[in-house]
Design a protein around this motif. Structure first.
Motif, PDB file in Angstrom:
ATOM      1  N   UNK A  82       0.831  -1.211   0.000  1.00  0.00           N
ATOM      2  CA  UNK A  82       0.000   0.000   0.000  1.00  0.00           C
ATOM      3  C   UNK A  82       0.865   1.261   0.000  1.00  0.00           C
ATOM      4  N   UNK A  83       1.943   1.253   0.792  1.00  0.00           N
ATOM      5  CA  UNK A  83       2.722   2.492   0.964  1.00  0.00           C
ATOM      6  C   UNK A  83       3.482   2.906  -0.301  1.00  0.00           C
ATOM      7  N   UNK A  84       3.583   2.020  -1.280  1.00  0.00           N
ATOM      8  CA  UNK A  84       4.222   2.419  -2.548  1.00  0.00           C
ATOM      9  C   UNK A  84       3.275   3.225  -3.431  1.00  0.00           C
ATOM     10  N   UNK A  85       1.966   3.137  -3.116  1.00  0.00           N
ATOM     11  CA  UNK A  85       0.980   3.873  -3.913  1.00  0.00           C
ATOM     12  C   UNK A  85       0.807   5.272  -3.341  1.00  0.00           C
ATOM     13  N   UNK A  86       1.804   6.111  -3.610  1.00  0.00           N
ATOM     14  CA  UNK A  86       1.731   7.508  -3.169  1.00  0.00           C
ATOM     15  C   UNK A  86       2.587   8.346  -4.121  1.00  0.00           C
ATOM     16  N   UNK A  87       2.345   9.635  -4.115  1.00  0.00           N
ATOM     17  CA  UNK A  87       3.141  10.530  -4.972  1.00  0.00           C
ATOM     18  C   UNK A  87       4.583  10.489  -4.504  1.00  0.00           C
ATOM     19  N   UNK A  88       5.482  10.260  -5.448  1.00  0.00           N
ATOM     20  CA  UNK A  88       6.892  10.165  -5.095  1.00  0.00           C
ATOM     21  C   UNK A  88       7.304   8.758  -4.695  1.00  0.00           C
ATOM     22  N   UNK A  89       6.324   7.864  -4.522  1.00  0.00           N
ATOM     23  CA  UNK A  89       6.625   6.465  -4.203  1.00  0.00           C
ATOM     24  C   UNK A  89       6.881   5.699  -5.494  1.00  0.00           C
ATOM     25  N   UNK A  90       7.233   4.416  -5.374  1.00  0.00           N
ATOM     26  CA  UNK A  90       7.562   3.640  -6.566  1.00  0.00           C
ATOM     27  C   UNK A  90       6.413   3.620  -7.572  1.00  0.00           C
ATOM     28  N   UNK A  91       5.182   3.616  -7.057  1.00  0.00           N
ATOM     29  CA  UNK A  91       4.016   3.536  -7.959  1.00  0.00           C
ATOM     30  C   UNK A  91       3.479   4.904  -8.372  1.00  0.00           C
TER      31      UNK A  91
END
Ligand SMILES: Cc1cc2nc3c(=O)[nH]c(=O)nc-3n(C[C@H](O)[C@H](O)[C@H](O)COP(=O)(O)O)c2cc1C
Length: 185
Positions: free
Chosen positions: A113-122
């Motif tokens: 879940x934490x990768x789905x954010x602006x600036x994250x991997x996703x």
């Protein structure tokens, strides 16, 4: 009593970990619901359009259960959607067969879940992948009920017993959250 239809879009439930657990739990708690497992019904991707349209018209609540594949639904579920939701049935001036039905998404992703954010991997939030689904509901006159989503259910973790156990717990928790949501509809 509301009639519940759960459509599974996984392309191969025999290879599934998370979706299989979620569906098993739903089937044990909701024996009265109808389950359409698209990979079992249509391994050749040849969708029986009138059978699927009948299934949909007979439901009050429609749950789409799938793994997030390339930021959307798997190919088999997309094919089902393209074949079944046709002008004059689901939309268009005379296409009112799905009006008032409630649409709820339930999906899993490999990335946490934490990768789905602006600036994250996703790079984007999960919510930002939802507009096409919401508009699909709106165009078909269905009531968008949002989604139940769980991340971190990766194939990469399948050889690690500890991670597998965490994924099992996450999948069961997902099913329980979904069941509560369905009860409220
Ligand atoms: C073809 C394919 C595409 C995928 N695309 C994504 C993706 O876009 N984002 C993501 O987080 N995970 C992606 N995954 C990982 C799956 O979402 C994850 O393996 C699935 O939710 C786990 O469910 P299952 O155990 O029921 O198969 C993809 C996996 C496959 C095989």
């Amino acid at each position: 009593m509301k009639r519940i239809l759960i459509v599974s879009g996984h392309t191969d439930l025999n290879q599934s970990f998370a979706n299989r657990i979620i569906l098993d739990k739903l089937q044990s708690i909701l024996p009265q619901a109808e389950f359409a497992l698209l990979d079992k019904l249509y391994p050749d991707f040849c969708i029986d359009v009138s059978a699927e349209q009948q299934r949909l018209t007979g439901a009050d609540v429609i749950v789409l259960q799938f793994p997030f594949f390339w930021y959307g639904m798997p190919s088999l579920m997309k094919k089902w959607m393209e074949d079944v939701f046709v002008h004059g049935f689901s939309h268009g001036s005379t296409g009112d067969k799905l009006h008032g039905k409630k649409l709820l998404l339930s999906f899993t992703s490999g990335a946490p879940e934490e990768m789905y954010k602006h600036g994250g991997l996703q790079n984007y939030t999960i919510e930002e992948f939802m507009p096409a689904f919401k508009q699909f509901a709106v165009l078909c006159g269905m009531e968008w009920q949002g989604y139940v989503y769980t991340g971190g259910l990766s194939y990469a973790n399948r050889n690690d017993e500890e991670k597998l156990e965490q994924m099992r717990i996450k999948s069961i928790t997902h099913a329980e959250t979904l069941l509560k949501q369905i009860e409220l509809l």
